[in-house]
Scaffold this motif. Structure first.
Motif, PDB file in Angstrom:
ATOM      1  N   TYR A  74       7.590 -13.828  48.535  1.00  0.00           N
ATOM      2  CA  TYR A  74       7.081 -15.105  47.998  1.00  0.00           C
ATOM      3  C   TYR A  74       5.694 -15.433  48.544  1.00  0.00           C
ATOM      4  CZ  TYR A  74      12.015 -15.272  46.812  1.00  0.00           C
ATOM      5  OH  TYR A  74      13.268 -14.959  46.346  1.00  0.00           O
ATOM      6  N   LYS A  76      17.339  -7.497  31.957  1.00  0.00           N
ATOM      7  CA  LYS A  76      16.604  -8.607  32.554  1.00  0.00           C
ATOM      8  C   LYS A  76      15.779  -8.102  33.729  1.00  0.00           C
ATOM      9  CE  LYS A  76      18.578 -11.301  29.650  1.00  0.00           C
ATOM     10  NZ  LYS A  76      19.727 -12.095  29.983  1.00  0.00           N
ATOM     11  N   GLU A  77      14.500  -8.420  33.694  1.00  0.00           N
ATOM     12  CA  GLU A  77      13.584  -7.852  34.680  1.00  0.00           C
ATOM     13  C   GLU A  77      13.453  -8.683  35.946  1.00  0.00           C
ATOM     14  OE1 GLU A  77      12.587  -8.414  31.502  1.00  0.00           O
ATOM     15  OE2 GLU A  77      11.937  -6.506  30.629  1.00  0.00           O
ATOM     16  N   GLU A  78      13.733  -9.995  35.825  1.00  0.00           N
ATOM     17  CA  GLU A  78      13.446 -10.863  36.979  1.00  0.00           C
ATOM     18  C   GLU A  78      14.622 -11.777  37.228  1.00  0.00           C
ATOM     19  OE1 GLU A  78       9.583 -12.833  37.227  1.00  0.00           O
ATOM     20  OE2 GLU A  78      10.158 -12.866  39.340  1.00  0.00           O
ATOM     21  N   PRO A 112       8.130  -8.731  39.324  1.00  0.00           N
ATOM     22  CA  PRO A 112       9.566  -8.974  39.345  1.00  0.00           C
ATOM     23  C   PRO A 112      10.321  -7.783  39.907  1.00  0.00           C
ATOM     24  CG  PRO A 112       8.907  -8.333  37.142  1.00  0.00           C
ATOM     25  CD  PRO A 112       7.646  -8.458  37.950  1.00  0.00           C
ATOM     26  N   VAL A 113      11.432  -8.052  40.542  1.00  0.00           N
ATOM     27  CA  VAL A 113      12.209  -6.979  41.151  1.00  0.00           C
ATOM     28  C   VAL A 113      13.643  -7.016  40.634  1.00  0.00           C
ATOM     29  CG1 VAL A 113      12.988  -8.305  43.185  1.00  0.00           C
ATOM     30  CG2 VAL A 113      12.672  -5.815  43.346  1.00  0.00           C
ATOM     31  N   ARG A 114      14.208  -5.855  40.422  1.00  0.00           N
ATOM     32  CA  ARG A 114      15.624  -5.748  40.100  1.00  0.00           C
ATOM     33  C   ARG A 114      16.401  -5.855  41.407  1.00  0.00           C
ATOM     34  NH1 ARG A 114      17.313  -4.131  34.598  1.00  0.00           N
ATOM     35  NH2 ARG A 114      15.347  -3.853  33.498  1.00  0.00           N
ATOM     36  N   ASP A 173      20.028  -7.860  47.972  1.00  0.00           N
ATOM     37  CA  ASP A 173      19.834  -9.291  48.219  1.00  0.00           C
ATOM     38  C   ASP A 173      19.578  -9.557  49.701  1.00  0.00           C
ATOM     39  OD1 ASP A 173      20.124 -10.160  45.600  1.00  0.00           O
ATOM     40  OD2 ASP A 173      22.263 -10.607  45.778  1.00  0.00           O
ATOM     41  N   LYS A 177      11.510 -19.573  43.046  1.00  0.00           N
ATOM     42  CA  LYS A 177      10.824 -19.665  44.335  1.00  0.00           C
ATOM     43  C   LYS A 177       9.322 -19.379  44.196  1.00  0.00           C
ATOM     44  CE  LYS A 177      14.823 -18.969  47.351  1.00  0.00           C
ATOM     45  NZ  LYS A 177      14.569 -19.940  48.434  1.00  0.00           N
ATOM     46  N   VAL A 178       8.975 -18.458  43.309  1.00  0.00           N
ATOM     47  CA  VAL A 178       7.553 -18.175  43.096  1.00  0.00           C
ATOM     48  C   VAL A 178       6.864 -19.361  42.411  1.00  0.00           C
ATOM     49  CG1 VAL A 178       5.940 -16.767  41.763  1.00  0.00           C
ATOM     50  CG2 VAL A 178       7.764 -15.673  43.080  1.00  0.00           C
ATOM     51  N   LEU A 179       7.522 -19.916  41.388  1.00  0.00           N
ATOM     52  CA  LEU A 179       6.889 -21.024  40.657  1.00  0.00           C
ATOM     53  C   LEU A 179       6.737 -22.258  41.553  1.00  0.00           C
ATOM     54  CD1 LEU A 179       8.480 -20.508  37.138  1.00  0.00           C
ATOM     55  CD2 LEU A 179       6.206 -19.820  37.930  1.00  0.00           C
ATOM     56  N   GLY A 229      23.658 -12.674  42.956  1.00  0.00           N
ATOM     57  CA  GLY A 229      24.326 -11.453  43.402  1.00  0.00           C
ATOM     58  C   GLY A 229      24.385 -10.350  42.364  1.00  0.00           C
ATOM     59  N   TRP A 259       8.691 -12.401  31.681  1.00  0.00           N
ATOM     60  CA  TRP A 259       9.816 -11.492  31.881  1.00  0.00           C
ATOM     61  C   TRP A 259      11.162 -12.128  31.555  1.00  0.00           C
ATOM     62  CZ3 TRP A 259       8.066  -6.806  32.249  1.00  0.00           C
ATOM     63  CH2 TRP A 259       6.817  -6.568  32.831  1.00  0.00           C
ATOM     64  N   LYS A 308       5.799 -22.001  44.558  1.00  0.00           N
ATOM     65  CA  LYS A 308       4.581 -21.715  45.324  1.00  0.00           C
ATOM     66  C   LYS A 308       3.330 -22.091  44.524  1.00  0.00           C
ATOM     67  CE  LYS A 308       6.253 -19.491  49.017  1.00  0.00           C
ATOM     68  NZ  LYS A 308       5.982 -19.936  50.402  1.00  0.00           N
ATOM     69  N   THR A 342       4.794 -13.303  34.422  1.00  0.00           N
ATOM     70  CA  THR A 342       5.161 -14.624  34.947  1.00  0.00           C
ATOM     71  C   THR A 342       4.134 -15.047  35.988  1.00  0.00           C
ATOM     72  OG1 THR A 342       7.513 -14.232  34.571  1.00  0.00           O
ATOM     73  CG2 THR A 342       6.952 -15.974  36.126  1.00  0.00           C
ATOM     74  N   LYS A 350      16.251 -16.700  40.742  1.00  0.00           N
ATOM     75  CA  LYS A 350      15.974 -17.124  42.123  1.00  0.00           C
ATOM     76  C   LYS A 350      14.522 -16.830  42.484  1.00  0.00           C
ATOM     77  CE  LYS A 350      17.956 -16.617  46.754  1.00  0.00           C
ATOM     78  NZ  LYS A 350      19.120 -16.032  47.461  1.00  0.00           N
ATOM     79  N   ASP A 351      14.069 -15.624  42.143  1.00  0.00           N
ATOM     80  CA  ASP A 351      12.695 -15.248  42.471  1.00  0.00           C
ATOM     81  C   ASP A 351      11.689 -16.031  41.628  1.00  0.00           C
ATOM     82  OD1 ASP A 351      13.570 -13.385  44.387  1.00  0.00           O
ATOM     83  OD2 ASP A 351      13.932 -11.901  42.827  1.00  0.00           O
ATOM     84  N   ASN A 397      19.353  -5.668  43.949  1.00  0.00           N
ATOM     85  CA  ASN A 397      20.500  -4.784  44.155  1.00  0.00           C
ATOM     86  C   ASN A 397      20.368  -3.462  43.392  1.00  0.00           C
ATOM     87  OD1 ASN A 397      21.761  -6.697  45.899  1.00  0.00           O
ATOM     88  ND2 ASN A 397      22.222  -7.907  44.074  1.00  0.00           N
ATOM     89  N   PRO A 425       4.243  -8.625  29.099  1.00  0.00           N
ATOM     90  CA  PRO A 425       4.717  -9.905  29.656  1.00  0.00           C
ATOM     91  C   PRO A 425       4.200 -10.166  31.067  1.00  0.00           C
ATOM     92  CG  PRO A 425       6.547  -8.621  28.737  1.00  0.00           C
ATOM     93  CD  PRO A 425       5.357  -7.711  28.779  1.00  0.00           C
TER      94      PRO A 425
END
Lengths: 330, 330, 330
Positions: free
Chosen positions: B309, C89-91, B289-291, B298, C98-100, C82, C75, C102, B48, C94-95, B293, B46
């Motif tokens: 970004y 879920k990998e992503e 992508p980041v997990r 955050d 914000k990336v899209l 929070g 992803w 850009k 993004t 919010k991220d 927490n 995958p």
């Protein structure tokens, strides 16, 4: 020419015109613009060459391609007219076809038969229905025939041999662990017969192609003064062949009831150097994807006689010709 | 420059030229046309950012991108040369590569290692094979290295810091419930060392990166008069860091035999405010992508110090530079 | 107009302006260029019409569309702010958002509610979050409302009827084997009420739409001097209808606890000829995909009164208007 659904729907002259146009476009001596035109390509089954080459064809013609994958990223499709849709299919082919005609200018479809009921599937119901419901041209990207592949094969043979008339094409079954579609074989044999080749179809006992197709081949060959043979002996069939076209397909007799042990008893059906040595220094080809060292040995497919990449490239060119013809008023 | 497969295949000067070109294209002071050129991008996994940014890169350069997903919407791919293809893979990488070279002008590939046999996978067999079989440029969109991400990281650091020479980069492992690819870490550490940064790699015991990569880092750092350290203490490693680059990866020692309990004993490896306070007011980044927490709190990723970004945006620009270099004769 | 998330966020005047612009673009009397602009369209669920029509809309406007499928080819996405991301879920949304932002100039999203917790889902959390996190316009391609479909419905009704004021729209539930989204029904009823139609919503007992939407309908109808009714008797509700709009939806009372037997007791809710005969020679429509002979009989959907294909076509035109408004400074 309103649709491109099966090679046998067309005359040899029409197909030759497509090949001629394809060759001109390949050489750059002819350009056609499909600016503002959109193809919708629907894949019910996976694809590498077909997806890439149709997308690129539209791009090179100045048009646009939109690729759908029913049942995966788009809705599952019911195909039977009058169906009470209480199963797992969300959308009827009739509605999908009519809606896509509102958006695009042609529809290309890949939909392999489910291998359940050949008497029904041999009528190519999806093509028949779509042609019936569509205002726009329909292009077959492989159902029970594969007319784009057949045209690419013929262009490739003409590029290598000049006229193919009187040349012997061996269409030989080869072993693959799964029962595959007969589409490529049906169309390859038919187009070869239309162009006056001597056609031999070789396969194990129980794996004969549907007589609908072999009868067409026979009739065409006879009309052209060429020979048509069916053989259950691969070695014998290879003698004097000028081109060996390999393809695996499932037994129609085992349709809906695959007999793995019977199927696996034919593992010796492979195109290798010892088979090629029996031929008239034949060229080799296959539609791809191919199982290496099952259908064909590395040695043969990687040899100078192998046309597989040229044939794959010609998919692009013949499809540009088909799209230009159907949408470009050529 | 014929391919873009790993940062360590190139000189620091070549990479800086790519970054300079990327910055010029970002600012609009340089334009390159890839009109008529096609990229085929193959995703075995995958995506993004990578999918979007490569597609947009080709569009902005005036070219075309065709996206394939082998094993899903396109055929499953066999990678071993000489394989007897009796398994579930329908097409050989050799054939796919050679066919796609007939259609497009470059091939970009994402193919994560299967995490089964590192001794084999560390040779990056898919990249080696494709470079061998392809007439066209090959671009690595993440295999066992991630050179596009590394270049985007370096551009972002230069934008923020000017010269990165002598700045300390902490490449720190962080906890993620699954064993991930080491690719981003390998490339991030190597490019930092090529550009003369002080590099510290911190990770739990048993999670050291392959010495192939850490040896390159060490050698580069020494050549540049910079320091290279490996640490198993995240807090200590954070001291004096100017940039904290977080990434989780699977243990090479657990390759093919993932030990969930051992892995989970490292849940305290997270980049949070208390870690950031130990640094030299460091910037933070991650490839995404980041997990949230798990890898990073955050609070840190949403802070003003976070470059995630900007780095993601720079993927677009560096890839335009790479594509322009490989296909545009720049 | 900064986003297009729900019809009730806009005035009737704003929606009419979109329809007017759509009609002008359909007739070719108005062109808008989005050259250099990119839409990123994210599909968490399958699509035929929406995917095709948004892609074609951007193409016809001279822009570019990039289609992502989170959880499949891109992803998996976490939506809760929070969240400690220790699941599958990998992503984080919010991220991704914000990336899209850009990369592209607007984001369109399809994300059906998971049908687990209506109290939460009715707040349309994904739309609220994306609007909050995005610098770019957000377009709803169906969440808990379907404002693009509603606009296409209204344009189609105006094309057929001229002014719709005072015409009676019957929004009728119909049987489908699965519990579907209420989105199309919510938006269809609301837009009809905004345009001064007499609105009747008919459904089995236990299948009332959320009062949030029926209250809006009621208030709008009253303000326009029109009638608003809710009925549990399909035949009675059909009387005097000028348009029958069919849609199946799941019971909010069965949210998270689907009662198949209760649901299946409503199989007689179908739009067939005998129902249509009770109406004022009504037009018929549906958003598609539709289960033929479950939701609507072949006879009705294939009749001259059926607007389903016109409405589907108008998806293209209204979306071009929305895109032009949001990205083209129209």
């Amino acid at each position: 020419m309103k649709h491109y659904v099966a090679v046998e729907d067309h005359t040899q002259k029409e197909l030759q015109e497509l090949i001629d146009l394809s060759m001109q476009m390949k050489q750059g001596s002819k350009t056609v613009s499909l600016k503002g035109k959109t193809l919708v390509s629907m894949f019910f089954n996976p694809s590498t060459r077909t997806k890439t080459s149709f997308d690129l064809a539209m791009e090179q013609l100045g048009g646009h391609n939109i690729c759908l994958e029913p049942g995966s990223s788009s809705w599952g499709i019911e195909m039977e007219e009058g169906a009470v849709m209480d199963g797992d299919k969300e959308e009827h082919l009739k509605d999908a076809t009519k809606v896509l005609c509102k958006y695009g200018d042609a529809i290309a479809v890949r939909c392999f038969p489910p291998f359940m009921d050949w008497e029904h599937e041999k009528t190519d119901p999806i093509m028949k229905s779509m042609v019936n419901w569509s205002n726009n041209p329909i292009i077959n990207m492989e159902t029970i025939t594969h007319p784009c592949q057949a045209l690419a094969m013929m262009q490739t043979l003409q590029e290598k041999m000049g006229s193919v008339k009187g040349k012997k094409l061996l269409l030989t079954w080869a072993y693959h662990p799964k029962p595959l579609n007969t589409a490529v074989a049906n169309s390859a044999g038919v187009i070869a017969s239309m162009f006056g080749m001597d056609v031999t179809v070789a396969n194990p006992v129980g794996y004969d192609l549907d007589p609908y197709y072999t009868d067409i081949m026979k009739k065409n060959c006879e009309a052209a003064g060429a020979t048509f043979e069916q053989s259950h002996d691969q070695d014998e069939a290879a003698e004097e062949a000028d081109i060996v076209y390999a393809k695996s397909w499932g037994s129609i007799q085992q349709y809906g009831a695959f007999q793995k042990d019977v199927h696996d008893s034919n593992k010796d059906w492979i195109v290798d150097s010892s088979l090629m040595e029996k031929t008239n220094d034949a060229l080799f080809s296959h539609c791809l994807p191919v199982r290496r060292n099952m259908i064909v040995s590395d040695e043969v497919i990687d040899s100078e006689s192998s046309l597989v990449y040229e044939e794959a490239e010609n998919r692009l060119h013949v499809q540009k010709a088909i799209l230009a013809k159907l949408m470009g008023g050529v």
